[in-house]
Design a protein around this motif. Structure first.
Motif, PDB file in Angstrom:
ATOM      1  N   PHE A  52      39.809  39.264  30.639  1.00 46.57           N
ATOM      2  CA  PHE A  52      38.864  40.328  30.989  1.00 46.57           C
ATOM      3  C   PHE A  52      37.630  39.746  31.683  1.00 46.57           C
ATOM      4  N   ALA A  53      37.122  38.645  31.151  1.00 46.72           N
ATOM      5  CA  ALA A  53      35.923  38.029  31.734  1.00 46.72           C
ATOM      6  C   ALA A  53      36.175  37.561  33.163  1.00 46.72           C
ATOM      7  N   LEU A  54      37.346  36.993  33.407  1.00 47.77           N
ATOM      8  CA  LEU A  54      37.647  36.479  34.742  1.00 47.77           C
ATOM      9  C   LEU A  54      37.932  37.599  35.731  1.00 47.77           C
ATOM     10  N   LEU A  55      38.838  38.517  35.360  1.00 52.21           N
ATOM     11  CA  LEU A  55      39.311  39.510  36.319  1.00 52.21           C
ATOM     12  C   LEU A  55      38.420  40.740  36.444  1.00 52.21           C
ATOM     13  N   VAL A  56      37.670  41.053  35.396  1.00 49.50           N
ATOM     14  CA  VAL A  56      36.808  42.247  35.447  1.00 49.50           C
ATOM     15  C   VAL A  56      35.358  41.850  35.685  1.00 49.50           C
ATOM     16  N   LEU A  57      34.806  41.064  34.783  1.00 48.67           N
ATOM     17  CA  LEU A  57      33.401  40.668  34.936  1.00 48.67           C
ATOM     18  C   LEU A  57      33.209  39.721  36.106  1.00 48.67           C
ATOM     19  N   GLY A  58      34.172  38.816  36.304  1.00 49.88           N
ATOM     20  CA  GLY A  58      34.050  37.839  37.387  1.00 49.88           C
ATOM     21  C   GLY A  58      34.124  38.445  38.770  1.00 49.88           C
ATOM     22  N   THR A  59      34.729  39.623  38.893  1.00 51.60           N
ATOM     23  CA  THR A  59      34.863  40.270  40.204  1.00 51.60           C
ATOM     24  C   THR A  59      34.051  41.563  40.294  1.00 51.60           C
ATOM     25  N   SER A  60      33.176  41.810  39.354  1.00 54.86           N
ATOM     26  CA  SER A  60      32.439  43.079  39.312  1.00 54.86           C
ATOM     27  C   SER A  60      31.533  43.280  40.529  1.00 54.86           C
ATOM     28  N   LYS A  61      30.957  42.200  41.056  1.00 52.14           N
ATOM     29  CA  LYS A  61      30.038  42.329  42.204  1.00 52.14           C
ATOM     30  C   LYS A  61      30.784  42.435  43.530  1.00 52.14           C
ATOM     31  N   ARG A  62      31.993  41.887  43.582  1.00 50.82           N
ATOM     32  CA  ARG A  62      32.811  41.912  44.806  1.00 50.82           C
ATOM     33  C   ARG A  62      32.015  41.406  46.008  1.00 50.82           C
ATOM     34  N   SER A  63      31.432  40.257  45.859  1.00 51.12           N
ATOM     35  CA  SER A  63      30.589  39.687  46.913  1.00 51.12           C
ATOM     36  C   SER A  63      31.418  39.249  48.107  1.00 51.12           C
ATOM     37  N   VAL A  64      30.846  39.387  49.288  1.00 52.68           N
ATOM     38  CA  VAL A  64      31.499  38.898  50.503  1.00 52.68           C
ATOM     39  C   VAL A  64      31.623  37.379  50.433  1.00 52.68           C
ATOM     40  N   ILE A  65      30.554  36.750  49.941  1.00 55.15           N
ATOM     41  CA  ILE A  65      30.603  35.316  49.654  1.00 55.15           C
ATOM     42  C   ILE A  65      30.852  35.200  48.156  1.00 55.15           C
ATOM     43  N   PRO A  66      32.099  34.930  47.754  1.00 54.30           N
ATOM     44  CA  PRO A  66      32.446  35.023  46.330  1.00 54.30           C
ATOM     45  C   PRO A  66      31.827  33.919  45.491  1.00 54.30           C
ATOM     46  N   THR A  67      31.580  34.261  44.229  1.00 53.38           N
ATOM     47  CA  THR A  67      31.161  33.257  43.258  1.00 53.38           C
ATOM     48  C   THR A  67      32.394  32.439  42.859  1.00 53.38           C
ATOM     49  N   ARG A  68      32.164  31.433  42.036  1.00 50.50           N
ATOM     50  CA  ARG A  68      33.296  30.596  41.609  1.00 50.50           C
ATOM     51  C   ARG A  68      34.306  31.401  40.806  1.00 50.50           C
ATOM     52  N   LEU A  69      33.802  32.244  39.900  1.00 51.47           N
ATOM     53  CA  LEU A  69      34.709  33.063  39.101  1.00 51.47           C
ATOM     54  C   LEU A  69      35.496  34.032  39.969  1.00 51.47           C
ATOM     55  N   GLN A  70      34.806  34.648  40.932  1.00 53.34           N
ATOM     56  CA  GLN A  70      35.492  35.578  41.823  1.00 53.34           C
ATOM     57  C   GLN A  70      36.530  34.853  42.665  1.00 53.34           C
ATOM     58  N   SER A  71      36.231  33.637  43.087  1.00 54.24           N
ATOM     59  CA  SER A  71      37.185  32.855  43.881  1.00 54.24           C
ATOM     60  C   SER A  71      38.442  32.547  43.079  1.00 54.24           C
ATOM     61  N   VAL A  72      38.251  32.152  41.816  1.00 57.30           N
ATOM     62  CA  VAL A  72      39.398  31.861  40.955  1.00 57.30           C
ATOM     63  C   VAL A  72      40.227  33.122  40.717  1.00 57.30           C
ATOM     64  N   ALA A  73      39.543  34.242  40.471  1.00 59.32           N
ATOM     65  CA  ALA A  73      40.246  35.508  40.236  1.00 59.32           C
ATOM     66  C   ALA A  73      41.033  35.930  41.474  1.00 59.32           C
ATOM     67  N   GLU A  74      40.429  35.801  42.645  1.00 59.15           N
ATOM     68  CA  GLU A  74      41.110  36.173  43.887  1.00 59.15           C
ATOM     69  C   GLU A  74      42.285  35.252  44.174  1.00 59.15           C
ATOM     70  N   LEU A  75      42.121  33.976  43.859  1.00 61.07           N
ATOM     71  CA  LEU A  75      43.211  33.020  44.050  1.00 61.07           C
ATOM     72  C   LEU A  75      44.397  33.360  43.154  1.00 61.07           C
ATOM     73  N   ALA A  76      44.115  33.679  41.883  1.00 61.86           N
ATOM     74  CA  ALA A  76      45.176  34.050  40.948  1.00 61.86           C
ATOM     75  C   ALA A  76      45.855  35.346  41.390  1.00 61.86           C
ATOM     76  N   TYR A  77      45.053  36.306  41.821  1.00 59.18           N
ATOM     77  CA  TYR A  77      45.587  37.594  42.287  1.00 59.18           C
ATOM     78  C   TYR A  77      46.525  37.386  43.470  1.00 59.18           C
ATOM     79  N   GLY A  78      46.059  36.637  44.463  1.00 58.49           N
ATOM     80  CA  GLY A  78      46.876  36.404  45.651  1.00 58.49           C
ATOM     81  C   GLY A  78      48.140  35.619  45.345  1.00 58.49           C
ATOM     82  N   PHE A  79      48.036  34.659  44.431  1.00 54.00           N
ATOM     83  CA  PHE A  79      49.176  33.816  44.065  1.00 54.00           C
ATOM     84  C   PHE A  79      50.290  34.644  43.443  1.00 54.00           C
ATOM     85  N   ILE A  80      49.948  35.483  42.471  1.00 52.45           N
ATOM     86  CA  ILE A  80      50.960  36.288  41.787  1.00 52.45           C
ATOM     87  C   ILE A  80      51.462  37.419  42.684  1.00 52.45           C
ATOM     88  N   TYR A  81      50.571  38.012  43.459  1.00 57.44           N
ATOM     89  CA  TYR A  81      50.981  39.096  44.366  1.00 57.44           C
ATOM     90  C   TYR A  81      52.030  38.602  45.355  1.00 57.44           C
TER      91      TYR A  81
END
Length: 252
Positions: A52-81
């Motif tokens: 929850f912390a990684l996928l929800v809180l880590g991506t809550s801001k949805r920054s154009v320049i992602p934070t480290r948590l958002q980068s990890v979450a996006e990487l995991a999302y893209g990998f499994i997708y």
């Protein structure tokens, strides 16, 4: 207890590498009932909170320049997708949330289990079997819902010679029903074996003469376990995708 004390007094090595897998109450002592909060319960809950912390809180801001948590979450999302899309096709993408949830839970449960004094829920078949049988029943029901009786074509190898088809069909049926067993045992067995080996090496660290070698072995095994923790989550997930593909496209 007396035997352990005698062994320690005699300078012997007394340790129990399997004790780390005992499910026990997290608060106090006593028997474990269905409502008891156990060490397994707590560490599974922590794994869910970490997801929850990684996928929800880590991506809550949805920054154009992602934070480290958002980068990890996006990487995991893209990998499994991409895994789901490549194996199951576009039709399988609608089941991506379930597969993503499985992967993230197993990854975090495995990694959290590497912390000192932690408990690894995925080392228990009771946990991995629930996930494996959930996948098994889900894809079987989906197969019949999507394809009807033609789902049984999964067991009929039409490309084989006619005389061999009944034998191959029997083999296919047996292998199909063995899936949840192998699916669950593979994950639990690998996690249990690695942690037990680390505990054995840790026990030898008490002997001064071989303590340096033991520390080196523990470090090497710990590094291997980090790799195994990810690989086993990946294997469980990719097999889920393969089973889903069979449900969506059952014909050989």
């Amino acid at each position: 207890m007396a035997a352990e004390a005698h062994g320690e007094e005699a300078g012997g090595l007394v340790f129990h590498p399997m004790d780390q897998f005992i499910v026990k109450p997290f608060f106090g002592d006593g028997a474990v009932s269905w409502y008891t909060i156990t060490n397994a319960t707590v560490w599974m809950a922590l794994a869910v909170l970490a997801v929850f912390a990684l996928l929800v809180l880590g991506t809550s801001k949805r920054s154009v320049i992602p934070t480290r948590l958002q980068s990890v979450a996006e990487l995991a999302y893209g990998f499994i997708y991409k895994m789901v899309e490549d194996i199951c096709g576009k039709e399988g993408v609608k089941y991506f949330p379930y597969i993503m949830t499985l992967f993230m839970f197993i990854v975090f449960a495995n990694f959290l289990g590497l912390l000192p004094m932690a408990f690894t829920p995925t080392s228990h078949i009771a946990v991995t079997a629930i996930m494996a049988f959930a996948v098994f029943f889900a894809v079987t029901i989906l197969g019949f819902v999507k394809n009807g009786a033609s789902f049984l074509g999964l067991f009929w190898v039409s490309s084989a010679p006619l005389a061999l088809r009944p034998i191959l069909a029997l083999i296919e049926v047996i292998s199909y029903f063995v899936r949840p067993v192998s699916h669950s045992i593979r994950l639990a067995g690998n996690m249990m074996a690695g942690h037990a080996v680390i505990k054995v090496f840790a026990g030898f660290a008490a002997i001064a003469a071989i303590a340096p070698l033991s520390v080196v072995a523990i470090t090497a095994m710990y590094g291997l376990e980090i790799l195994v923790s990810f690989i086993q989550a990946y294997v469980f997930t990719i097999l889920t995708c393969v089973y889903l593909k069979d449900a969506l496209h059952p014909h050989h």
